[in-house]
Scaffold this motif. Structure first.
Motif, short mmCIF file in Angstrom:
data_model
loop_
_atom_site.label_atom_id
_atom_site.label_comp_id
_atom_site.label_asym_id
_atom_site.label_seq_id
_atom_site.Cartn_x
_atom_site.Cartn_y
_atom_site.Cartn_z
N UNK A 16 -23.32 -92.42 -7.81
CA UNK A 16 -22.65 -91.67 -6.78
C UNK A 16 -22.19 -92.61 -5.68
N UNK A 17 -21.45 -92.05 -4.72
CA UNK A 17 -20.91 -92.92 -3.66
C UNK A 17 -21.08 -92.28 -2.30
N UNK A 18 -21.01 -93.13 -1.29
CA UNK A 18 -20.89 -92.68 0.09
C UNK A 18 -19.61 -93.25 0.66
N UNK A 19 -18.98 -92.49 1.55
CA UNK A 19 -17.84 -93.00 2.30
C UNK A 19 -18.37 -93.50 3.64
N UNK A 20 -18.45 -94.81 3.79
CA UNK A 20 -18.96 -95.39 5.03
C UNK A 20 -17.95 -95.21 6.17
N UNK A 21 -16.69 -95.11 5.77
CA UNK A 21 -15.60 -94.92 6.73
C UNK A 21 -14.51 -94.16 5.98
N UNK A 22 -13.94 -93.14 6.62
CA UNK A 22 -12.94 -92.34 5.93
C UNK A 22 -11.92 -91.84 6.94
N UNK A 106 -20.88 -82.12 -3.45
CA UNK A 106 -21.57 -82.58 -2.25
C UNK A 106 -20.92 -83.73 -1.54
N UNK A 107 -19.73 -84.16 -1.98
CA UNK A 107 -19.06 -85.26 -1.33
C UNK A 107 -19.55 -86.63 -1.74
N UNK A 108 -20.32 -86.71 -2.84
CA UNK A 108 -20.83 -88.00 -3.31
C UNK A 108 -20.23 -88.42 -4.66
N UNK A 265 -18.16 -87.86 2.54
CA UNK A 265 -16.91 -87.37 1.95
C UNK A 265 -16.52 -86.03 2.54
N UNK A 266 -16.26 -85.05 1.66
CA UNK A 266 -15.90 -83.71 2.11
C UNK A 266 -17.11 -82.84 2.35
N UNK A 267 -18.32 -83.40 2.20
CA UNK A 267 -19.55 -82.67 2.47
C UNK A 267 -19.91 -81.74 1.32
N UNK A 268 -21.01 -81.00 1.50
CA UNK A 268 -21.84 -80.89 2.71
C UNK A 268 -23.02 -81.86 2.77
N UNK A 269 -23.13 -82.80 1.79
CA UNK A 269 -24.21 -83.78 1.84
C UNK A 269 -24.11 -84.60 3.13
N UNK A 270 -25.25 -84.82 3.77
CA UNK A 270 -25.32 -85.66 4.96
C UNK A 270 -25.94 -87.00 4.60
N UNK A 271 -25.46 -88.06 5.23
CA UNK A 271 -25.97 -89.41 4.97
C UNK A 271 -26.37 -90.06 6.28
N UNK A 272 -27.57 -90.63 6.29
CA UNK A 272 -28.09 -91.29 7.48
C UNK A 272 -28.33 -92.76 7.16
#
Length: 309
Positions: A16-22, A106-108, A265-272
């Motif tokens: 999966x991925x995270x968008x660190x900046x979008x 989930x945006x991942x 990404x488009x959510x709804x997953x939150x990343x900290x």
């Protein structure tokens, strides 16, 4: 091409991925948006097994809620397998057994990871040996996030997000993610962002989206504190507007030791983002005690790879 070179089955794992900046540009005439993204592949994986079959079929299970994942030709992994078969002139089929660990909708990029894994698995199963460049072309036809799931690591995506350039990221970045069983529609989030940008109090779309240079500097330095100062997501305002309850979780994470929190990404997953593995573990415990499902992941990790039969 020699058909059916792999005698049994092929197991591929894709991240999966995270968008660190979008950053999202304005809506185009075709309804799409140009974007600029800093992607990072993280240690939450999809597993796909490909075995020989006369037909194209798929079975789906996992540690996340999968009831909304289509198990027919609408499935992106099945579409990927059919696309590859068409490209190489393969007359048979394949059965794909997908075990999902990335939150659905989930945006991942879980569905994109499935598609990337299917391309790699079928390429190996059918003895096509197309090579990375050709698989990337096929991936780009399936969706903007599929090429990155093939590549992995850390990358900058422009255009629709599928024009990728690897980004140097030193060291390891630790994240705590909060998935949600109730997904968000990516087209709905983009459409809502366009609506919000019509209001005078909302920042207008950039004419040419670009990743902030400070993000690239932080990645090259392996500095999570510097990255936290500049990570952002234009889709966050729309996702939070559609799901106001996410604000409370964001505030809790940011007030409990996270360097930064954002919608993935488009959510709804939150990343900290956290300072180190120990800080991530502490935050995971805190959020779990508050009733959230909290997962500790790290990046960057490799893209779709064969891991065994």
């Amino acid at each position: 091409m020699s058909q059916a070179l792999a005698p049994g089955g092929v197991h591929v794992r894709a991240p999966g991925k995270l968008n660190l900046f979008f950053e999202v540009g304005g809506v185009q005439e075709d309804g799409y948006h140009d974007v600029a993204s800093a992607y990072q592949a993280v240690s939450l994986f999809e597993d796909v097994w490909a075995t020989h079959s006369d037909e194209f079929s798929v079975s789906i299970s996992g540690t996340v809620e999968v009831s909304g994942v289509p198990a027919d030709d609408r499935n992106l992994a099945v579409r990927a397998a059919r696309l590859l078969a068409q490209r190489i002139g393969y007359s048979g089929g394949v059965h794909l057994d997908i075990v999902k660990h990335v939150p659905v909708a989930g945006g991942m990029g879980g569905g994109s990871a499935d598609a990337a894994a299917a391309l790699v698995a079928c390429d190996a199963l059918w003895g096509a040996d197309l090579g990375g460049a050709e698989l990337h072309k096929l991936a780009a036809r399936l969706g903007a996030d599929v090429p990155f799931a093939l590549m992995g690591g850390t990358a900058i995506g422009t255009g629709r997000g599928d024009q990728l350039n690897p980004a140097l990221a030193k060291g390891r970045f630790d994240w705590v993610v909060l998935p949600s069983d109730d997904g968000l529609s990516t087209p709905e989030v983009y459409a809502h962002l366009d609506e919000l940008r019509g209001r005078p109090d909302i920042v207008a779309a950039p004419s040419v989206p670009e990743v902030a240079p400070a993000v690239l500097h932080a990645l090259r330095a392996g500095d999570p504190v510097a990255l936290a100062e500049h990570t952002s997501n234009d889709l966050q305002i729309a996702a939070l507007s559609l799901r106001p309850e996410l604000r409370d979780a964001l505030e809790l994470g940011e007030g409990s030791g996270a360097l930064a929190g954002l919608v993935s990404g488009s959510g709804p997953t939150l990343a900290f983002l956290t300072a180190d593995p120990e800080s991530a573990l502490e935050l995971q415990i805190t959020l779990s005690a508050a009733g959230f499902e909290a997962l500790h992941v790290h990046g960057p990790v490799a893209g779709a790879r064969v891991v065994g039969a």
